[in-house]
Design an enzyme around this catalytic site. Structure first.
Site, PDB file in Angstrom:
ATOM      1  N   CYS A   2       0.907  -1.216  -0.102  1.00  0.00           N
ATOM      2  CA  CYS A   2       0.154  -0.055  -0.086  1.00  0.00           C
ATOM      3  C   CYS A   2       0.885   1.317  -0.042  1.00  0.00           C
ATOM      4  CB  CYS A   2      -0.759   0.031   1.107  1.00  0.00           C
ATOM      5  SG  CYS A   2      -1.822  -1.378   1.381  1.00  0.00           S
ATOM      6  N   ARG A  16      -5.064   6.963   0.460  1.00  0.00           N
ATOM      7  CA  ARG A  16      -4.120   5.740   0.363  1.00  0.00           C
ATOM      8  C   ARG A  16      -4.802   4.943  -0.952  1.00  0.00           C
ATOM      9  NH1 ARG A  16      -5.524   1.921   4.198  1.00  0.00           N
ATOM     10  NH2 ARG A  16      -3.720   0.651   3.495  1.00  0.00           N
ATOM     11  N   ASN A  79       0.258  -2.542   5.214  1.00  0.00           N
ATOM     12  CA  ASN A  79       1.074  -3.833   5.745  1.00  0.00           C
ATOM     13  C   ASN A  79       2.529  -3.675   5.958  1.00  0.00           C
ATOM     14  OD1 ASN A  79       0.546  -6.636   5.646  1.00  0.00           O
ATOM     15  ND2 ASN A  79       1.337  -6.896   3.483  1.00  0.00           N
TER      16      ASN A  79
END
Length: 323
Positions: A2, A16, A79
């Site tokens: 991400c 995001r 993550n």
């Protein structure tokens, strides 16, 4: 993997890319001020700031990926495999599970300064939401209009990093990502001046040569550099249309295309990109299949209520035919 970013034009924006090979039926979710947030090891919040963001709602509980509260404070979990180290609950300190960290922060605080102070005794613990939702290895970017921090629960304990770039991707740890930026200090938006040799004639044969060496691959370290360069040099007009368009272009510079990152029999893609106007409380998004920008205005909901409002993602492509 991400990428998240914090950006200010006339208004302030936070958003995001969610890059994964699967979906958890995420939906844009508004949590009003009187929705009861129960936490596992710390006192719950019967009243709190309202928030809007992307979440999977499980058993009536919003598991937020990213969100913004009604004070303009924003937060996203990204993550962080192999580095995230959640601890067992302790007798002392504030024990917060990873899945409840976003509502615990956004429910109580107005600014990054307040969060920074509150994190002094916080311990991110390894409590699972359920068997179906074990703890995900995450680190977090927390932002307001003025500043950002990165929060990482690692083996040494909870680390709070100042984030002057106001960008976050994934591994390695943030201190290494930030130091790596030093390797790209020569990049520029301007045409390069030759320093290689005074004896050799150089031809500036193309626009953009000042950014030769800017990474273009899809790894997390490269995406950090690419997103940082794009964000810090981005220029936007004052209108809402210009600003959100520019923000989605920043995220688009590091999005994942199906077929380029193989994970067994699946491929990682940018499932959605988000952009929240934190001043107005409007959460915009687009998905991999639907490039049209869709918005949800939290202030059009009953923010003094107690029921979640959830909007499934519009994933089908919208095409306007002009003839």
């Amino acid at each position: 993997m991400c990428t998240a970013a914090n950006y200010t034009a006339k208004d302030h924006y936070f958003g995001r890319n969610l890059d994964l090979e699967y979906s958890y039926r995420e939906a844009v979710t508004v949590t009003p001020r009187n929705f009861p947030f129960e936490f596992r090891k710390v006192p719950g919040l019967q009243t709190h700031h309202a928030m809007v963001g992307m979440a999977t709602v499980a058993d009536g509980y919003p598991l937020y990926y990213d969100a913004t509260n009604d004070k303009g404070l924003s937060m996203a979990g990204l993550n962080f495999p192999d580095n995230a180290d959640y601890k067992p609950p302790s007798e002392g300190g504030t024990n917060v599970a990873s899945f409840e960290f976003i509502p615990w922060v956004l429910g109580q605080f107005d600014s990054v300064a307040q969060v920074r102070e509150a994190l002094s005794d916080v311990r991110i613990v390894d409590t699972a939401f359920s068997e179906a939702f074990p703890p995900s290895p995450l680190h977090w970017i927390i932002s307001d209009r003025n500043e950002s921090i990165t929060v990482e629960a690692v083996a040494e304990g909870l680390k709070v990093h100042e984030n002057p770039i106001q960008v976050l991707t994934n591994n390695p740890t943030f201190d290494i990502q930030l130091f790596n930026i030093n390797n790209f200090m020569n990049l520029s938006v301007d045409p390069p001046e030759p320093h290689f040799s005074k004896e050799i004639p150089f031809d500036v044969y193309s626009r953009g040569l000042g950014a030769v060496g800017l990474p273009g691959d899809l790894s997390s370290m490269s995406r950090f550099v690419k997103a940082a360069f794009t964000k810090v040099n981005s220029i936007s007009g004052d209108s809402e249309s210009e600003a959100i368009s520019q923000f989605f272009h920043i995220l688009g510079s590091v999005e994942q295309q199906r077929g380029c990152v193989r994970l067994g029999d699946k491929y990682e893609i940018t499932i959605y990109s988000s952009c929240c106007n934190t001043d107005k409380g409007i959460y915009y998004y687009r998905t991999y299949e639907n490039s049209q920008i869709t918005g949800v205005d939290m202030h059009k909901e009953d923010l003094d209520g107690s029921e979640l409002a959830s909007y499934p993602l519009l994933k089908d492509q919208k095409i306007l035919m002009q003839n």
